[in-house]
Design a protein around this motif. Structure first.
Motif, PDB file in Angstrom:
ATOM      1  N   ASP A  17       0.804  -1.306   0.057  1.00 17.84           N
ATOM      2  CA  ASP A  17      -0.066  -0.074  -0.034  1.00 17.84           C
ATOM      3  C   ASP A  17       0.785   1.227  -0.112  1.00 17.84           C
ATOM      4  N   GLY A  18       2.089   1.116   0.263  1.00 20.71           N
ATOM      5  CA  GLY A  18       3.086   2.178  -0.023  1.00 20.71           C
ATOM      6  C   GLY A  18       3.052   2.996   1.394  1.00 20.71           C
ATOM      7  N   ASP A  19       2.587   2.326   2.530  1.00 17.45           N
ATOM      8  CA  ASP A  19       2.716   2.953   4.010  1.00 17.45           C
ATOM      9  C   ASP A  19       4.267   2.559   4.580  1.00 17.45           C
ATOM     10  N   LEU A  20       5.316   3.034   4.117  1.00 18.19           N
ATOM     11  CA  LEU A  20       6.566   2.519   4.585  1.00 18.19           C
ATOM     12  C   LEU A  20       6.580   2.994   5.873  1.00 18.19           C
ATOM     13  N   ALA A  21       6.191   3.814   6.375  1.00 15.13           N
ATOM     14  CA  ALA A  21       6.227   4.144   7.838  1.00 15.13           C
ATOM     15  C   ALA A  21       5.493   3.019   8.597  1.00 15.13           C
ATOM     16  N   ALA A  22       4.483   2.514   8.310  1.00 18.58           N
ATOM     17  CA  ALA A  22       3.841   1.552   9.348  1.00 18.58           C
ATOM     18  C   ALA A  22       4.451   0.195   9.054  1.00 18.58           C
ATOM     19  N   ALA A  23       5.209   0.156   7.756  1.00 20.22           N
ATOM     20  CA  ALA A  23       5.734  -1.332   7.721  1.00 20.22           C
ATOM     21  C   ALA A  23       7.146  -1.262   8.267  1.00 20.22           C
ATOM     22  N   ARG A  24       7.728   0.092   8.320  1.00 14.93           N
ATOM     23  CA  ARG A  24       8.989   0.159   8.947  1.00 14.93           C
ATOM     24  C   ARG A  24       8.691  -0.291  10.352  1.00 14.93           C
ATOM     25  N   ASP A  25       7.499   0.484  11.066  1.00 11.29           N
ATOM     26  CA  ASP A  25       7.395   0.031  12.513  1.00 11.29           C
ATOM     27  C   ASP A  25       7.061  -1.531  12.514  1.00 11.29           C
ATOM     28  N   GLY A  26       6.768  -2.149  11.836  1.00  8.70           N
ATOM     29  CA  GLY A  26       6.297  -3.704  11.978  1.00  8.70           C
ATOM     30  C   GLY A  26       7.579  -4.530  11.716  1.00  8.70           C
ATOM     31  N   VAL A  27       8.531  -4.187  11.305  1.00 12.42           N
ATOM     32  CA  VAL A  27       9.722  -4.934  11.199  1.00 12.42           C
ATOM     33  C   VAL A  27      10.073  -5.835  12.403  1.00 12.42           C
ATOM     34  N   VAL A  28      10.088  -5.107  13.860  1.00 13.34           N
ATOM     35  CA  VAL A  28      10.584  -5.784  14.660  1.00 13.34           C
ATOM     36  C   VAL A  28       9.374  -6.873  15.247  1.00 13.34           C
ATOM     37  N   ALA A  29       8.149  -6.706  15.048  1.00 17.09           N
ATOM     38  CA  ALA A  29       7.164  -7.668  15.392  1.00 17.09           C
ATOM     39  C   ALA A  29       7.064  -8.640  14.202  1.00 17.09           C
ATOM     40  N   VAL A  30       7.589  -8.484  13.012  1.00 20.09           N
ATOM     41  CA  VAL A  30       7.604  -9.534  12.095  1.00 20.09           C
ATOM     42  C   VAL A  30       8.811 -10.505  12.464  1.00 20.09           C
ATOM     43  N   LEU A  31       9.798 -10.184  12.638  1.00 20.26           N
ATOM     44  CA  LEU A  31      11.109 -10.990  13.309  1.00 20.26           C
ATOM     45  C   LEU A  31      10.537 -11.554  14.450  1.00 20.26           C
ATOM     46  N   ALA A  32      10.212 -10.865  15.600  1.00 19.32           N
ATOM     47  CA  ALA A  32       9.694 -11.418  16.746  1.00 19.32           C
ATOM     48  C   ALA A  32       8.802 -12.642  16.642  1.00 19.32           C
ATOM     49  N   THR A  33       7.692 -12.579  15.739  1.00 20.46           N
ATOM     50  CA  THR A  33       6.851 -13.472  15.818  1.00 20.46           C
ATOM     51  C   THR A  33       7.133 -14.578  14.923  1.00 20.46           C
TER      52      THR A  33
END
Length: 76
Positions: A17-33
């Motif tokens: 969707d191009g929401d890079l800020a939200a995606a960037r904020d989600g990196v830690v959660a992606v790796l943790a889960t």
């Protein structure tokens, strides 16, 4: 495992969707889960998933680190 799937899907949709800020904020959660699953597929896949964003936004050191982790995990 279900939580990792949803977190990764949300991250990917934000990226598309191009929401890079939200995606960037989600990196830690992606790796943790991904790591919480304990399965190699999820742990390596999480790192591969976030690598594109890291590379495209110039976070080269972080991209190198997570891709190195993915390689190390895959090598056993």
């Amino acid at each position: 495992m279900l939580q990792a799937a949803f977190v990764q899907a949300r991250y990917y949709c934000q990226l598309l969707d191009g929401d890079l800020a939200a995606a960037r904020d989600g990196v830690v959660a992606v790796l943790a889960t991904g790591d919480a699953c304990g399965e190699l597929y999820w742990r390596v896949g999480a790192r591969q998933l976030v690598a594109d964003l890291l590379l495209l936004t110039g976070a080269l050191d972080t991209a190198q680190r997570v891709l190195g982790e993915a390689c190390a995990l895959a090598d056993g």
